[in-house]
Design an enzyme around this catalytic site. Structure first.
Site, PDB file in Angstrom:
ATOM      1  N   CYS A  95       0.835  -1.210   0.000  1.00 54.66           N
ATOM      2  CA  CYS A  95       0.000   0.000   0.000  1.00 54.66           C
ATOM      3  C   CYS A  95       0.871   1.262   0.000  1.00 54.66           C
ATOM      4  CB  CYS A  95      -0.908  -0.061   1.228  1.00 54.66           C
ATOM      5  SG  CYS A  95      -1.688   1.483   1.694  1.00 54.66           S
ATOM      6  N   CYS A  97       0.215   3.700   2.851  1.00 57.66           N
ATOM      7  CA  CYS A  97       0.703   3.086   4.099  1.00 57.66           C
ATOM      8  C   CYS A  97       2.198   3.340   4.252  1.00 57.66           C
ATOM      9  CB  CYS A  97       0.445   1.587   4.110  1.00 57.66           C
ATOM     10  SG  CYS A  97      -1.299   1.124   4.008  1.00 57.66           S
TER      11      CYS A  97
END
Length: 102
Positions: free
Chosen positions: A31, A34
């Site tokens: 991600c 992230c």
């Protein structure tokens, strides 16, 4: 204090029974947002010993992600006294992270 890894096995002890508020980051290695949030959270954890910062890898802990309705990542959930009290989805710059938590 740096971040701790939260799993199904230690969730009860580290989050539900924690005497400090716990900010839990639901994330995944693939991600992008992230990855952007990780250094911000690390710095935040080091500066705020009054709370715990935990990380849940959603690929490894799908049951925890489902339990808290995580459908997009990163998702931050703030727990106080064992209860989820606030949720934020997506990347937060440090100033917004501090506003969300403090």
């Amino acid at each position: 204090m740096s971040e701790i890894t939260i799993t199904k096995a230690n969730f009860e002890e580290e989050v539900i029974r924690s005497e400090k508020p716990v900010l839990v980051d639901f994330w995944a290695s693939w991600c992008g947002p992230c990855k952007m949030l990780a250094p911000v959270l690390h710095e935040f954890a080091d500066e705020h010993a009054e709370l715990k910062v935990g990380k849940v890898n959603v690929d490894e802990e799908m049951d925890l992600a489902m339990r808290f309705g995580v459908s997009s990542i990163p998702t931050l959930i703030l727990f106080k006294n064992g209860e989820a009290v606030k949720t934020s989805v997506g990347f937060l710059p440090k100033a917004q992270l501090e506003s969300f938590v403090l």
